[in-house]
Design an enzyme around this catalytic site. Structure first.
Site, PDB file in Angstrom:
ATOM      1  N   HIS A 268      -0.084   0.455   0.864  1.00  0.00           N
ATOM      2  CA  HIS A 268       1.327   0.205   0.509  1.00  0.00           C
ATOM      3  C   HIS A 268       1.676   0.769  -0.879  1.00  0.00           C
ATOM      4  O   HIS A 268       2.435   1.702  -0.982  1.00  0.00           O
ATOM      5  CB  HIS A 268       1.736  -1.270   0.613  1.00  0.00           C
ATOM      6  CG  HIS A 268       1.463  -1.883   1.940  1.00  0.00           C
ATOM      7  ND1 HIS A 268       1.998  -1.377   3.105  1.00  0.00           N
ATOM      8  CD2 HIS A 268       0.698  -2.942   2.312  1.00  0.00           C
ATOM      9  CE1 HIS A 268       1.586  -2.119   4.122  1.00  0.00           C
ATOM     10  NE2 HIS A 268       0.791  -3.061   3.675  1.00  0.00           N
ATOM     11  N   ASP A 319      -0.525  -0.531  10.690  1.00  0.00           N
ATOM     12  CA  ASP A 319      -0.496  -1.848  10.051  1.00  0.00           C
ATOM     13  C   ASP A 319      -0.253  -3.000  11.025  1.00  0.00           C
ATOM     14  O   ASP A 319      -1.155  -3.392  11.740  1.00  0.00           O
ATOM     15  CB  ASP A 319       0.544  -1.819   8.913  1.00  0.00           C
ATOM     16  CG  ASP A 319       0.404  -2.993   7.954  1.00  0.00           C
ATOM     17  OD1 ASP A 319      -0.474  -3.831   8.163  1.00  0.00           O
ATOM     18  OD2 ASP A 319       1.176  -3.070   6.976  1.00  0.00           O
TER      19      ASP A 319
HETATM   20 ZN   LIG Z   1      -1.993  -4.626   6.094  1.00  0.00          ZN
END
Ligand SMILES: [Zn+2]
Length: 453
Positions: A268, A319
């Site tokens: 991220h 994810d």
């Molecule tokens: Zn994650």
């Protein structure tokens, strides 16, 4: 028997009439400008398979189940409470069934290797299974059944926040101390060694969930060259908590306390300032971007243009697996930047080709590095992880070279991929994984029993 592509993306660019022969999961011969031989299987457009650098496969089971507002303002943190409710119900059999379904869909989307950031280690009360690596073994079994390449990233998770001494009750399944973590990874390593091309990496959930000393200690459980993954700076609350606890922002803190280098994947890294962007790029770490999930969770937008301009390395991951679509991850990565900067073709540069080509090549290189696999691509000696785009697809008509990738990234309606080989075996044919029906019925069974409990 060989495989013939009318055109294919090789490490040094597009080539026409590419003929391959495979041996032992690898490309043994490659000829350019070659006519197909009798008996060859013929395909249109050949691409190297894409690494998926970040997945929590069990979350596939809650896709579409968290899209209604709660009582107060809805956020990542309310989503996480829902996700924990699912996480605390999943049995080993169910985990294997869900992961297999996610892996089938990844292969169909052109992802040939996945980094599974795996933290569901114990039973719901936190009690260890007889085999400490029981849940890891189920991920490995799902990878074996479906044929996807696997970088297993067992996750160290020790506390519920920077100031906490322990996990919350709904995080007991995740908890290990460095000793049990070392035993768990050792047990998983034995099973993983059966899987061709599999890699064992290290993961710390986040700075908030792992004390720094424990991170240093546990890291020794895997090989020195193994990939190291960590969630970082996904949410502003985490940034603020880190500043309160350490006086530094999360990425700033990580880079000052650890020797972050090309083995690292910073997942991220959404909330970073200019100096952190420059410092990550200089470290050669890969940033793991998951644009569909980041959009779904309302995380924010990583400053990808700034990062690319200073030579930063990135890859993409699915994810939460709310939607598994490789071309859409790349598309949304670019579109987030366009919407924010009010500009077009933001992530391409004059020397990297078109935007589709730039995104594909960057994610292939960055994702391979992050998962500890060689970015060999379509080359002699390279692992035969290949994707072919569908013959005579309406949106590929009249295209050649980079325009094929631009159409794949920006115009694909999830129907352009027709065949996917992983380790030399054809796992997807005519857009469908060869075990789709069997895996799908296992998934349906697991979901039915999960949702009624
Ligand atoms: Zn994650």
């Amino acid at each position: 028997m060989g495989i013939h592509f009318k055109t294919a993306l090789l490490p040094d660019g597009w080539k026409n009439d590419v003929r391959l022969e495979l041996d032992g999961g690898r490309i043994s011969t490659l000829s350019e400008g070659a006519a197909p031989s009798p008996g060859d299987e013929r395909f249109e457009v050949g691409l190297p398979g894409m690494p998926n650098l970040h997945s929590h496969s069990f979350q596939r089971a809650m896709a579409g189940l968290a899209e209604y507002p709660g009582k107060g303002p809805d956020s990542f943190w309310t989503w996480r409470d829902l996700m924990y409710r699912l996480a605390n119900k999943v049995t080993p059999d169910e985990l294997e069934a869900i992961a297999a379904q996610a892996f089938v869909e990844m292969l169909e989307a052109g992802f040939t290797h996945v980094g599974e950031f795996h933290y569901l280690h114990h039973d719901a009360g936190g009690r260890h299974f007889g085999d400490l690596a029981e849940m890891s073994n189920r991920i490995i079994a799902a990878a074996e059944r479906t044929g996807i390449g696997l970088t297993l990233l067992p996750v160290l998770y020790m506390r519920s926040g920077f100031d906490a001494l322990d996990v919350r009750d709904d995080q007991r399944r995740f908890f290990n101390d460095p000793d049990s973590y070392a035993r768990l990874t050792e047990a998983a390593r034995t099973h993983l060694s059966q899987v061709p091309g599999a890699v064992l990496g290290f993961a710390a959930h986040s700075l908030r969930a792992v004390p720094e000393d424990a991170l240093r200690q546990a890291r020794g459980a895997v090989d020195a060259e193994a990939p190291i993954h960590i969630h970082i700076a996904e949410q502003t609350a985490e940034v603020n908590d880190c500043i309160a606890a350490t006086g530094q922002r999360p990425v700033e803190r990580l880079l000052s306390e650890f020797e972050v280098d090309s083995r690292w994947c910073l997942v991220h890294a959404t909330h970073v300032d200019r100096s952190e962007v420059d410092a990550i790029a200089a470290s050669r770490a890969c940033v793991g971007l998951c644009p569909i999930t980041e959009a779904n969770l309302g995380d924010g937008i990583f400053p990808a243009r700034q990062f690319a301009e200073v030579g930063g390395r990135y890859g993409v991951g699915s994810d939460s697996n709310v939607r598994i679509d490789m071309s859409e991850e790349l598309r949304l990565l670019e579109y987030g930047q366009r919407l924010q900067l009010q500009a077009r073709n933001v992530l391409s540069s004059s020397d990297s080709g078109s935007t589709g080509r730039t995104l594909y090549s960057a994610a292939f290189q960055g994702g391979s590095a992050a998962l500890g696999i060689e970015p060999e691509g379509i080359a002699v000696g390279g692992r035969a992880d290949l994707v072919s785009l569908r013959l005579n697809h309406l949106d590929l008509d009249g295209r050649q070279g980079d325009a094929l990738l631009d159409s794949f990234v920006f115009a694909n309606k999830a129907d352009m991929i027709d065949t996917v080989w992983r380790n030399g075996r054809k796992r997807v044919a005519d857009g469908r994984h060869v075990s789709r029906a069997e895996v799908g019925s296992g998934y349906r069974g697991a979901l039915a029993s999960l949702l009624e409990r």
